[in-house]
Write a protein that holds these residues in place. Structure first.
Motif, short mmCIF file in Angstrom:
data_model
loop_
_atom_site.label_atom_id
_atom_site.label_comp_id
_atom_site.label_asym_id
_atom_site.label_seq_id
_atom_site.Cartn_x
_atom_site.Cartn_y
_atom_site.Cartn_z
N LYS A 223 -19.39 20.71 -50.20
CA LYS A 223 -20.84 20.89 -50.45
C LYS A 223 -21.64 19.60 -50.27
O LYS A 223 -22.40 19.18 -51.14
N VAL A 224 -21.47 18.99 -49.10
CA VAL A 224 -22.27 17.81 -48.75
C VAL A 224 -23.74 18.24 -48.78
O VAL A 224 -24.11 19.22 -48.12
N PRO A 225 -24.60 17.54 -49.54
CA PRO A 225 -25.99 17.99 -49.72
C PRO A 225 -26.76 18.24 -48.42
O PRO A 225 -27.45 19.26 -48.31
N ASP A 226 -26.65 17.36 -47.45
CA ASP A 226 -27.37 17.57 -46.19
C ASP A 226 -26.88 18.82 -45.45
O ASP A 226 -27.67 19.56 -44.87
N VAL A 227 -25.58 19.05 -45.50
CA VAL A 227 -25.01 20.23 -44.84
C VAL A 227 -25.48 21.50 -45.55
O VAL A 227 -25.88 22.47 -44.91
N MET A 228 -25.44 21.48 -46.86
CA MET A 228 -25.87 22.66 -47.62
C MET A 228 -27.36 22.94 -47.40
O MET A 228 -27.77 24.10 -47.29
N ALA A 229 -28.15 21.87 -47.31
CA ALA A 229 -29.59 22.05 -47.04
C ALA A 229 -29.80 22.65 -45.66
O ALA A 229 -30.65 23.53 -45.48
N ALA A 230 -29.04 22.17 -44.68
CA ALA A 230 -29.15 22.71 -43.32
C ALA A 230 -28.75 24.18 -43.29
O ALA A 230 -29.39 25.00 -42.61
N MET A 231 -27.69 24.52 -44.01
CA MET A 231 -27.24 25.91 -44.05
C MET A 231 -28.32 26.80 -44.70
O MET A 231 -28.62 27.87 -44.19
N ALA A 232 -28.90 26.32 -45.79
CA ALA A 232 -29.94 27.09 -46.47
C ALA A 232 -31.18 27.25 -45.58
O ALA A 232 -31.84 28.29 -45.60
#
Length: 116
Positions: A26-35
């Motif tokens: 759950k890397v924050p940037d990755v999760m933000a991109a997914m969202a």
């Protein structure tokens, strides 16, 4: 051709599995991109599993060429879907550069697999 395939296959497997790990931790940037493209948090583990399966399939493709070809085609399709999702949201290339890079590597790997 074989050396090129090994290099690009290793790059593809490393990139796909690395991408999956970034989702699982759950890397924050990755999760933000997914969202930002509409992926729900409960869908992320399944997407990561698909990337891991594809990466392992590419590696196994060293010994089973058909499996390697199928895995690289599936990873190309997976990352094409990621690109289309970002383009649909009108994101800048900088926002989906990693997916674009992995897509290109998957296309090259698929081409090399088919030339075997």
């Amino acid at each position: 051709m074989t050396i090129s395939l090994i290099i690009f296959g290793a790059l593809l497997a490393f990139a796909a599995i690395g991408s999956a790990i970034s989702k699982l931790v759950k890397v924050p940037d990755v999760m933000a991109a997914m969202a930002s493209v509409g992926v729900k948090p409960n869908q992320v583990p399944l997407l990561a599993l698909l990337e891991i399966a594809g990466g392992l399939g590419v590696i196994a493709g060293i010994w089973a060429p058909g499996l390697g070809t199928l895995a690289s085609i599936c990873l190309a399709a997976y990352f094409a879907g990621a690109l289309l999702s970002h383009m649909k949201m009108k994101h800048k290339v900088a926002d989906f550069g990693a997916a674009l890079g992995i897509f290109v590597i998957a296309i090259v790997t698929t081409y090399l697999q088919l030339q075997r």
